[in-house]
Design an enzyme around this catalytic site. Structure first.
Site, PDB file in Angstrom:
ATOM      1  N   HIS C  52       0.726  -1.060   0.129  1.00 26.50           N
ATOM      2  CA  HIS C  52       0.129  -0.037  -0.060  1.00 26.50           C
ATOM      3  C   HIS C  52       0.841   1.205  -0.258  1.00 26.50           C
ATOM      4  O   HIS C  52       1.966   1.129   0.553  1.00 26.50           O
ATOM      5  CB  HIS C  52      -0.922  -0.059   1.338  1.00 26.50           C
ATOM      6  CG  HIS C  52      -1.852  -1.049   1.234  1.00 26.50           C
ATOM      7  ND1 HIS C  52      -2.934  -1.066   0.540  1.00 26.50           N
ATOM      8  CD2 HIS C  52      -1.867  -2.184   1.977  1.00 26.50           C
ATOM      9  CE1 HIS C  52      -3.636  -2.315   1.030  1.00 26.50           C
ATOM     10  NE2 HIS C  52      -2.947  -2.922   1.623  1.00 26.50           N
ATOM     11  N   CYS C 405       5.367 -29.916 -14.585  1.00 27.63           N
ATOM     12  CA  CYS C 405       3.863 -29.466 -14.346  1.00 27.63           C
ATOM     13  C   CYS C 405       3.493 -28.468 -15.753  1.00 27.63           C
ATOM     14  O   CYS C 405       4.225 -27.751 -16.359  1.00 27.63           O
ATOM     15  CB  CYS C 405       4.078 -28.343 -13.248  1.00 27.63           C
ATOM     16  SG  CYS C 405       2.659 -27.178 -13.143  1.00 27.63           S
ATOM     17  N   CYS C 442      -4.710 -27.195 -13.861  1.00 22.92           N
ATOM     18  CA  CYS C 442      -4.884 -28.634 -13.313  1.00 22.92           C
ATOM     19  C   CYS C 442      -4.371 -28.535 -11.634  1.00 22.92           C
ATOM     20  O   CYS C 442      -5.125 -29.521 -11.250  1.00 22.92           O
ATOM     21  CB  CYS C 442      -3.974 -29.518 -14.225  1.00 22.92           C
ATOM     22  SG  CYS C 442      -2.616 -29.922 -13.781  1.00 22.92           S
TER      23      CYS C 442
HETATM   24  C1  FAD Z   1      -6.830 -11.084   4.452  1.00 23.41           C
HETATM   25  C2  FAD Z   1      -5.759 -10.194   4.518  1.00 23.41           C
HETATM   26  C3  FAD Z   1      -5.245  -9.390   3.556  1.00 23.41           C
HETATM   27  C4  FAD Z   1      -4.090  -8.472   3.891  1.00 23.41           C
HETATM   28  N1  FAD Z   1      -3.589  -7.807   2.849  1.00 23.41           N
HETATM   29  C5  FAD Z   1      -2.668  -6.865   2.976  1.00 23.41           C
HETATM   30  C6  FAD Z   1      -1.962  -6.134   1.924  1.00 23.41           C
HETATM   31  O1  FAD Z   1      -2.609  -6.039   0.792  1.00 23.41           O
HETATM   32  N2  FAD Z   1      -0.862  -5.321   2.125  1.00 23.41           N
HETATM   33  C7  FAD Z   1      -0.366  -5.394   3.445  1.00 23.41           C
HETATM   34  O2  FAD Z   1       0.599  -4.524   3.509  1.00 23.41           O
HETATM   35  N3  FAD Z   1      -0.863  -6.267   4.181  1.00 23.41           N
HETATM   36  C8  FAD Z   1      -1.755  -7.039   4.217  1.00 23.41           C
HETATM   37  N4  FAD Z   1      -2.276  -7.671   5.057  1.00 23.41           N
HETATM   38  C9  FAD Z   1      -1.518  -8.143   6.391  1.00 23.41           C
HETATM   39  C10 FAD Z   1      -0.185  -9.045   6.072  1.00 23.41           C
HETATM   40  O3  FAD Z   1      -0.317  -9.892   5.522  1.00 23.41           O
HETATM   41  C11 FAD Z   1       0.259  -9.037   7.650  1.00 23.41           C
HETATM   42  O4  FAD Z   1       0.559  -8.006   8.361  1.00 23.41           O
HETATM   43  C12 FAD Z   1       1.722  -9.883   7.585  1.00 23.41           C
HETATM   44  O5  FAD Z   1       1.765 -10.864   6.705  1.00 23.41           O
HETATM   45  C13 FAD Z   1       2.323 -10.301   8.850  1.00 23.41           C
HETATM   46  O6  FAD Z   1       3.186 -10.817   8.902  1.00 23.41           O
HETATM   47  P1  FAD Z   1       3.777 -11.802  10.225  1.00 23.41           P
HETATM   48  O7  FAD Z   1       5.020 -12.156  10.067  1.00 23.41           O
HETATM   49  O8  FAD Z   1       3.635 -10.769  11.434  1.00 23.41           O
HETATM   50  O9  FAD Z   1       2.770 -12.827  10.542  1.00 23.41           O
HETATM   51  P2  FAD Z   1       2.714 -14.390   9.837  1.00 23.41           P
HETATM   52  O10 FAD Z   1       2.874 -14.381   8.487  1.00 23.41           O
HETATM   53  O11 FAD Z   1       1.471 -15.002  10.348  1.00 23.41           O
HETATM   54  O12 FAD Z   1       3.857 -14.921  10.664  1.00 23.41           O
HETATM   55  C14 FAD Z   1       3.993 -15.657  11.682  1.00 23.41           C
HETATM   56  C15 FAD Z   1       4.576 -16.771  11.838  1.00 23.41           C
HETATM   57  O13 FAD Z   1       4.836 -17.110  13.215  1.00 23.41           O
HETATM   58  C16 FAD Z   1       4.541 -18.656  13.330  1.00 23.41           C
HETATM   59  N5  FAD Z   1       4.043 -19.113  14.974  1.00 23.41           N
HETATM   60  C17 FAD Z   1       2.921 -18.502  15.275  1.00 23.41           C
HETATM   61  N6  FAD Z   1       3.074 -19.125  16.516  1.00 23.41           N
HETATM   62  C18 FAD Z   1       4.349 -19.793  16.684  1.00 23.41           C
HETATM   63  C19 FAD Z   1       4.812 -20.472  17.944  1.00 23.41           C
HETATM   64  N7  FAD Z   1       4.157 -20.624  18.997  1.00 23.41           N
HETATM   65  N8  FAD Z   1       6.205 -21.075  17.771  1.00 23.41           N
HETATM   66  C20 FAD Z   1       6.717 -20.949  16.331  1.00 23.41           C
HETATM   67  N9  FAD Z   1       5.998 -20.284  15.180  1.00 23.41           N
HETATM   68  C21 FAD Z   1       4.844 -19.680  15.459  1.00 23.41           C
HETATM   69  C22 FAD Z   1       3.368 -18.803  12.248  1.00 23.41           C
HETATM   70  O14 FAD Z   1       3.252 -20.148  11.756  1.00 23.41           O
HETATM   71  C23 FAD Z   1       3.482 -18.197  11.321  1.00 23.41           C
HETATM   72  O15 FAD Z   1       4.542 -18.396  10.209  1.00 23.41           O
HETATM   73  C24 FAD Z   1      -3.419  -8.730   5.185  1.00 23.41           C
HETATM   74  C25 FAD Z   1      -3.869  -9.636   5.842  1.00 23.41           C
HETATM   75  C26 FAD Z   1      -4.758 -10.349   5.578  1.00 23.41           C
HETATM   76  C27 FAD Z   1      -5.246 -11.445   6.834  1.00 23.41           C
END
Ligand code: FAD
Ligand code: FAD
Ligand code: SF4
Lengths: 123, 424, 486
Positions: C52, C405, C442
């Site tokens: 964004h 693939c 597929c």
């Molecule tokens: C529907 C949707 C649309 C979105 N669209 C956008 C967008 O267009 N642009 C944008 O900027 N953002 C967007 N976001 C937000 C963005 O995707 C997230 O903010 C971002 O991916 C978060 O990253 P993260 O690394 O914090 O979380 P995650 O990707 O969830 O990573 C957290 C990791 O921690 C691991 N974990 C959790 N608990 C434990 C544990 N106890 N022990 C070991 N590992 C653990 C999980 O398995 C996971 O792999 C969107 C989110 C959603 C849901």
């Protein structure tokens, strides 16, 4: 009494209606597109049979399995039994097409034969 | 491999094998089949069940045995075949690009091409099966390949969605190999595969079939744990309160086949939005000069015999084209009328062969229980008619038409003809 | 195996992996623990994939600051790490005259957030830019700095770059609790044993709230997961030129229509409650809601051409809906990154740099490492190359000639690359995400048997041990001819 069958002798699958008298003899038969249909209904009534197709394990071949089939249909109620007999069979490559894999299965006088060749190799 | 061929066939299934054999027999010199699998036979190699060859051989053969006849013939006629090679592009100018791990990236020219790439299966998203995304959701063809060729059982307790032939056949296969098939469910109110398969694959083994039912949800984080089914009404809308949870470890989708036409599209071949295959005439010519097509790539067939026949026609036409024979433009079009969903060929030149025999393959758009006439119409004027005992979308209807006879009945000099199915 | 690290990062989403990547520039030992079998399996690979521009967050929030900085950073970071990144810009599209004033409000907020290049475009001009748009369009807000990213590719790139620079990753390793001594965290407990460390970075996405609580911090911070579903279309059947958002509502940014870096139209998300923390199951109602939402913008969208669907989970927190990025006062040795919901992806590089800054200001000594490699070269994707380049690569490595693939034309060579990369694929889904294999029409029904064989061979395991997404998701159970005991 009326009895309905779906003929399985060819993919057309004619829906055949037969009328049976009190003794189970056929008095009327309609719906079949060819003579095989009559044949089918008769055998369904007296001695229903099915072709079994399955596989056997191959050792030393380019593929792990060889497809096999009963060269003629075997009694329908013995299909699972036949499958159980065929399941543990292993043949050594090379396998020829139409090679006899299991002679006279379950004493039916019918052989189980391969439906393709498997050359040696790989695995 | 040479740099230029008279006829190049893409795909070594029954359509491709027949095309190559007949091209050779019709005098084409260098004929090449390119096949991405490691051996010829196409889908037939995994169809180890019987049911093949009733028309051509008057026999009830397993798929591999049916294919065997054609493979042997192709070999003895010195048709060149390359395996493990995938065609990735063709141009309207009949240049072919392919790739394999021996020659690397291959470029060659063909005087004529036969497209015989077969079909692929519809998948989960296309039927909108929501829920988790665990392991254990397979298409029926994939399971067929795993169990019959690679030698692996992908599960223990199966639910099958779709009453197509592959699904029913796999229900029997899995049972014979010691797995449990809990039930088959079908969205539509009728069976979508052949009735003989219902008898010999389901009835014989006591496998229940539930019509007018679909999948509401797939559950299981890692591997499928259950599916939730739901009944649907006539408009295929789920009926609340009919949900049922079935514990299982695998879900097989047998929800239809789609012609494989990526290459055709790249070559500029026009596709029919109904068959999803190339628009062809009775010589199996597409709109691109020198490119022919046959088999499941054109329309999904029930019977391999007719696939082989179409392949043979395509092969003969390709050999003629490669030898420089003039191209006859189509004079008529065939389009689906009432009661008909698809028709192939969509065009007719009316000039092929002495008896101008034309095979028309069509599918009904709905169930007709009683006797029907299948007609070809010039406006209201019936120029050809054929009686069938019934018509069902699940079963292809093949018309064998003597076009010379039919053409005589044409009066208005119309080129647009319709095919309809009418109750008698 | 080493059990003693300077920094342990919980979670390998985009936030954890970029944090690892930026920290790998310093002379410290880094471990990333991840409960799943691969990087980025959760929210970071199931989102809208939009970087964004930053007009949306309320001014003067962390979200606003992180988003606008993150956006700027991505424009140089993506090429540096070899991440597919399309500088597409984005539109908020007003349908009907009633929605037009909303654009003005967004524009003003964007100016307050110092977002460059914003412009309101009239109907006539917009129709020429996006011919498939609903003809009732009344105007659009153009944000030229927005971009589309390959989200999994980005997480992988960050993780691979971190690993090349010495960071370690442990998969199928779940954090279960902290080990502390006095007022300081000294390590963590996991399902694969204990590890000691000086600092823990809590970047566990939807689980970050629970983890913060386990450390005795952020006691009233609660994450309420809400899922958003997406549908992906066959590129042959549908093509859209732009990133199109509807006007936002109080429920969020609404259902967008976009094209992925891979060229597929993608629509979504909706906003529905989850049954539990990890419920990412799509539902019929959700899918229908997404279709309806997208059709408001592009009426010709047809569900027949859908080739895949999935859902992502929002880590919506209750801290005034802002990000939590801080070193808590209650205990030493912890950085909390909680409530990183949208625009979390766009903000991630800024968040990671903020972590570095926070650690430095907390007195943690970070010495730059000589020989740090900031650049990553991705493995080749043959279908994106010219015929000539393909021929050259195949001549060098014949495995690039064997196509496995068919829809995406992925070769055995690419599969092997994925399995031998710095963060190797060990599951079918891992290969799928790295190579795009099985993602076409597929959906893997052709390639799966072959891939299972290649995986078994490469990993030296029987086919029955090959999994889709880690232990418990085995794909085949037994050989056809191994008769089960009755
Ligand atoms: C529907 C949707 C649309 C979105 N669209 C956008 C967008 O267009 N642009 C944008 O900027 N953002 C967007 N976001 C937000 C963005 O995707 C997230 O903010 C971002 O991916 C978060 O990253 P993260 O690394 O914090 O979380 P995650 O990707 O969830 O990573 C957290 C990791 O921690 C691991 N974990 C959790 N608990 C434990 C544990 N106890 N022990 C070991 N590992 C653990 C999980 O398995 C996971 O792999 C969107 C989110 C959603 C849901
Ligand atoms: C499960 C199943 C059960 C059936 N049961 C029966 C039955 O009982 N009786 C009956 O008569 N018929 C049956 N049929 C129908 C019949 O088998 C098929 O219609 C027929 O095999 C189709 O032949 P084909 O040559 O068009 O396609 P295929 O056999 O699919 O051959 C196409 C070939 O092209 C190759 N190919 C595709 N793309 C490329 C490319 N880009 N480069 C190189 N090669 C390529 C493929 O690898 C394949 O080998 C069944 C079909 C199926 C699927
Ligand atoms: S009656 Fe004849 S045509 Fe009809 S299904 Fe039986 S064998 Fe086929």
């Amino acid at each position: 009494m009326e009895k309905k069958f779906i003929c399985i002798r060819c993919p057309q699958g004619c829906e055949i209606t037969t009328t049976l008298d009190g003794l189970g003899a056929i008095t009327d038969i309609t719906g079949n597109s060819c003579k095989l249909g009559i044949d089918y209904v008769k055998s369904e009534l007296s001695d229903p049979r099915r072709t079994i197709t399955t596989t056997v394990a191959v050792t030393g071949g380019e593929l792990p399995l060889c497809p096999v089939w009963s060269e003629k249909p075997i009694p329908k109620d013995r299909v699972m039994e036949a499958a159980a007999v065929i399941r543990p069979i292993t043949v050594a490559a090379p396998v020829d097409i139409n090679q006899v894999i299991c002679e006279n299965i379950l004493g039916t006088g019918i052989n189980i034969i391969s439906s393709r060749a498997i050359t040696k190799g790989g695995q | 491999m040479k740099k230029i061929y008279d006829v190049v066939v893409i795909g070594a299934g029954p359509a491709g094998l027949s095309a190559a054999i007949e091209a050779k027999k019709s005098g084409a010199g260098d004929v090449l089949i390119i096949e991405r699998n490691n051996e010829p036979g196409g889908i037939l190699l995994q169809c180890i069940h019987n049911g093949f060859g009733s028309v051509i051989f008057k026999k009830d053969l397993p798929g591999p045995a049916y294919a065997w006849n054609f493979i042997e013939q192709a070999r003895s006629l010195n048709v060149e075949m390359v395996f493990d090679t995938m065609v990735v592009d063709i141009t309207g100018g009949r240049k072919i690009y392919a790739s394999n791990s021996v020659e690397g990236f291959i470029e060659l020219d063909a005087k004529a091409i036969v497209l015989a790439m077969g079909c692929r299966e519809r998948t989960r998203a296309q039927i909108m099966a929501p829920g988790d995304r665990p392991a254990g959701v397979f298409t029926a063809g994939m399971v067929q390949r795993l169990v019959n060729i690679e030698g692996y059982m992908p599960g223990k307790n199966f639910v099958i969605l779709g009453s197509g032939d592959i699904g029913m056949i796999m229900a029997r296969r899995l049972t014979l190999e010691g797995a449990k098939v809990i039930k088959i469910i079908e969205l539509l109110p009728y069976l979508t595969g052949l009735r003989r398969n219902y008898v010999q694959c389901l009835q014989d083994f006591g496998i229940p079939l539930e019509l007018s039912t679909t999948i509401k949800r797939i559950t299981g984080k890692k591997r499928v744990e259950a599916v939730e089914t739901v009944g649907v009404d006539e408009t295929l809308t789920p009926i609340a309160g009919t949900e049922r949870v079935i514990a299982c470890d695998s879900l097989i989708l047998s929800v239809g086949l789609v012609p494989e036409n990526e290459l055709s599209r790249k070559a500029g071949v026009v596709l029919d939005p109904l068959t999803l295959g190339p628009v062809v005439d009775e010589t199996m010519a597409t709109n691109v000069p020198g490119i022919f097509a046959a088999g499941n790539v054109v329309t999904i067939y029930d019977l391999v015999d007719y696939v082989s026949m179409a392949g043979a026609t395509a092969g003969i036409s390709a050999a003629k084209f490669a030898a420089g024979a003039p191209v006859s433009p189509p004079a008529f079009t065939l389009t689906p009328g009432d009661g008909v969903r698809t028709v192939m060929p969509q065009k007719i030149t009316g000039l092929s062969g002495p008896d101008a025999s034309v095979l028309v393959e069509l599918r009904a758009s709905r169930e007709f229980a009683g006797r029907v006439s299948v007609n070809i119409l010039e406006d209201e004027n019936i120029v050809y008619s054929h009686v069938e005992k019934y018509a069902r979308p699940a079963e292809m209807i093949t018309l064998k038409i003597n076009w010379n006879e039919t053409a005589k009945k044409l009066s208005n000099n119309k080129s647009g003809l319709k095919v309809n199915i009418a109750k008698i | 195996m080493r059990t003693n690290y300077d920094v342990i990062i919980i979670g390998s989403g985009i936030v954890g992996s970029l944090t690892a990547r930026y920290l790998s520039a310093y002379d410290i030992n880094i471990l990333v623990v991840e409960k799943e079998s691969d990087v980025g399996m959760n929210t970071s690979s199931a989102n809208s994939a939009i970087i964004h521009s930053g007009y949306d967050p309320a001014p003067n929030t962390l979200k606003a600051a992180m988003n606008s900085l993150g956006n700027r950073l991505w424009h140089t970071l993506a090429p540096e790490l070899g991440i597919a990144f399309k500088e597409s810009g984005s539109y908020v599209v007003a349908i009907g005259a009633g929605e037009l004033p909303v654009l003005r409000g967004l524009y003003e907020r964007g100016i307050a957030n110092s977002i460059p290049g914003l412009k309101i475009i009239n109907k006539a001009e917009f129709l020429t830019r996006e011919p498939l748009i609903n003809p009732d369009v009344s105007g659009a807000l153009w944000a030229p700095t927005a971009a589309v990213i390959d989200p999994f590719g980005a997480v992988l790139a960050a993780a691979e770059n971190a690993v090349v620079n010495g960071a370690e990753y442990l998969f199928e390793t779940e954090f279960t609790g902290f080990i502390s001594g006095g007022d300081k965290i000294t390590g963590i407990k996991t399902t694969r044993g204990d590890f000691s460390c000086k600092w823990v970075v809590n970047s566990a996405g939807i689980h970050s709230g629970e983890i913060a609580k386990k450390a005795g911090t952020r006691k009233d911070f609660i994450i309420t997961p809400r899922k958003g579903s997406y549908l992906v279309f066959d590129p042959v059947k549908l093509s859209i030129n732009n990133v199109l958002f509807p006007v936002p509502t109080d429920k969020g940014k609404g259902t967008l229509v976009s094209t992925t870096t891979h060229g597929n139209v993608m629509i979504g998300p909706n906003n529905e409650p989850c049954e539990n923390m990890d419920d990412s199951a799509t539902t019929r109602a959700g899918v229908e809601e997404v279709l309806k939402g997208a059709k408001k913008l592009v009426p010709s969208i047809d569900q027949k051409n859908v080739i895949a669907m999935y859902a992502g989970i929002r880590a919506s927190g209750n801290a005034g809906r802002d990000f939590v990025i801080d070193i808590p006062v209650e205990i030493k040795g912890l950085v909390n990154l909680c409530g990183i919901e949208s625009p979390g992806f766009a903000s991630a590089p800024a968040i990671a740099l903020k972590v570095v800054e926070l650690l430095k200001s907390a007195g943690f000594e970070l010495k730059e490492k000589p020989g740090w490699i900031p650049v990553r070269k991705p493995a080749p994707h043959l279908h994106t190359l010219s015929l000539k380049e393909r021929a050259e690569l195949t001549a060098k490595n014949p495995a690039y000639g064997r196509i496995v693939c068919r829809c995406e034309e992925i070769t055995e060579g690419e599969i092997i690359d994925a399995m031998r990369s710095p963060v190797p694929a060990r599951t079918y889904d891992g290969i799928k995400r790295r190579t795009w294999l099985g993602t076409g029409r597929c959906q893997g029904s052709f390639d799966m048997p072959r891939v299972i064989q290649i995986m078994a061979r490469e990993m030296g395991i029987p086919e029955t041990e090959v999994t889709k997404k880690g232990g418990g998701s085995e794909i085949v159970f037994r050989k056809t001819k191994e008769v089960p005991a009755r």
